[in-house]
Design a protein around this motif. Structure first.
Motif, short mmCIF file in Angstrom:
data_model
loop_
_atom_site.label_atom_id
_atom_site.label_comp_id
_atom_site.label_asym_id
_atom_site.label_seq_id
_atom_site.Cartn_x
_atom_site.Cartn_y
_atom_site.Cartn_z
N VAL A 128 -24.16 19.26 58.49
CA VAL A 128 -22.97 20.04 58.16
C VAL A 128 -22.69 19.99 56.66
N GLN A 129 -22.77 18.80 56.08
CA GLN A 129 -22.50 18.68 54.64
C GLN A 129 -23.42 19.60 53.84
N LEU A 132 -22.68 23.56 54.39
CA LEU A 132 -21.37 24.16 54.14
C LEU A 132 -21.45 25.45 53.34
N ASP A 137 -17.12 31.49 56.71
CA ASP A 137 -15.74 31.26 57.10
C ASP A 137 -15.52 31.83 58.50
N LEU A 174 -13.51 16.44 60.55
CA LEU A 174 -14.10 17.66 60.01
C LEU A 174 -13.27 18.89 60.38
N HIS A 177 -10.68 19.12 57.86
CA HIS A 177 -11.24 19.47 56.54
C HIS A 177 -11.62 20.94 56.45
N LEU A 178 -12.16 21.50 57.53
CA LEU A 178 -12.66 22.88 57.50
C LEU A 178 -11.67 23.90 58.05
N ARG A 181 -10.72 27.08 56.19
CA ARG A 181 -11.73 28.15 56.15
C ARG A 181 -11.83 28.88 57.49
N ILE A 183 -12.80 27.57 60.24
CA ILE A 183 -13.93 27.02 60.99
C ILE A 183 -13.41 26.01 62.00
N THR A 184 -13.77 26.19 63.25
CA THR A 184 -13.38 25.22 64.28
C THR A 184 -14.49 24.22 64.51
N VAL A 185 -14.10 23.00 64.86
CA VAL A 185 -15.06 21.93 65.12
C VAL A 185 -14.64 21.22 66.40
N THR A 242 -9.54 23.36 68.19
CA THR A 242 -10.32 22.66 67.17
C THR A 242 -9.98 21.17 67.16
#
Length: 254
Positions: A128-129, A132, A137, A174, A177-178, A181, A183-185, A242
């Motif tokens: 993931v890092q 990115l 998005d 995460l 953090h995301l 944008r 982005i779902t995690v 998320t």
């Protein structure tokens, strides 16, 4: 393969460990929903090729790529291989993992412990890092965890359980953090599923019955059961979910 209501048309998905088992089922399902799928494999090129061919035979689009995710440069190798076929990605499914060795706590070696963590925890972190800049998005990240982190304890798989608990912690942090944008995690936690990992236990009627009895639904999970949950999380229908660990055990933890 694709119908009028394909939900992932125009999307590209990366599925690690997609040559067999749950990963294979996820790759097939995401392709059925319209995504172009990167089928990652670690050791079985033939299995990954079979998945790509199966997707193509059903009218979908896929490509295979190799990377040793347990190695120190695994994430770099993965994205270098990916860039030979695509530049951006919409969906990342961190499915590749290892159970390690079933052994007593007293017998776990440093090498065995580190090997489990390298593939199950370190690899998703750096995939993931390093991805990115490629992740669009509004994208989706789904981590394949385990029921062992939520009530189903097995002291003979302690390193495995700890590595997946790290993946769960990664999921929540995460997601925060995301989030800006879009982005779902999320993480999905299967129980015992009919894959190579559980082949020995499922080889006998007694073993199959014992595993089926864990769920109030009275059967053994199939890879497709898990893949369908991942596909939901990858779709726009799950846009408001998320940072969650989704119980994919068929109620075995009730």
């Amino acid at each position: 393969m694709k119908g009028e209501m394909s939900r992932l048309d125009g999307k590209t998905a990366l599925v690690t460990g997609a040559g067999r088992g749950i990963g294979r089922a996820i790759a097939l399902r995401l392709a059925a929903d319209g995504a172009r799928v990167a089928v990652h494999y670690g050791s079985s090129a033939a299995a990954a090729r079979d998945v790509v061919e199966a997707i193509g035979a059903r009218g979908g689009s896929a490509f295979a790529l190799h990377a040793d995710l347990g190695g120190p440069r695994g994430a770099d190798g993965l994205w270098s291989a990916y860039e030979q076929h695509a530049d951006r990605v919409d969906i990342v499914v961190n499915n590749a993992g290892t159970l390690g060795t079933r052994e007593a706590f007293e017998d776990v070696s440093v090498e065995g412990f580190d090997g489990v963590f390298a593939l199950n925890a370190r690899a998703p972190f750096f995939i993931v890092q390093h991805g990115l800049a490629r992740l669009r998005d509004g994208g989706r990240i789904v981590n394949v965890s385990t029921s062992f982190t939520h009530g189903s304890r097995n002291p003979d798989l302690l390193a495995y359980s700890m590595s997946k608990a790290a993946l769960d912690a990664f999921t929540g942090a995460l997601a925060k953090h995301l989030g800006p944008r879009g982005i779902t995690v999320n993480a999905v936690g299967p129980g015992a599923t009919a894959t190579d990992m559980n082949a020995a236990r499922l080889a006998t009627s007694e073993g199959r019955d014992a595993i089926a009895a864990r769920s109030p639904l009275g059967r053994v999970a199939q890879p497709e059961d898990i893949a369908d949950i991942v596909a939901f999380l990858a779709s726009d229908d799950a846009r408001w979910i998320t940072g969650q660990w989704i119980d994919a055990t068929g109620g075995a933890l009730l």
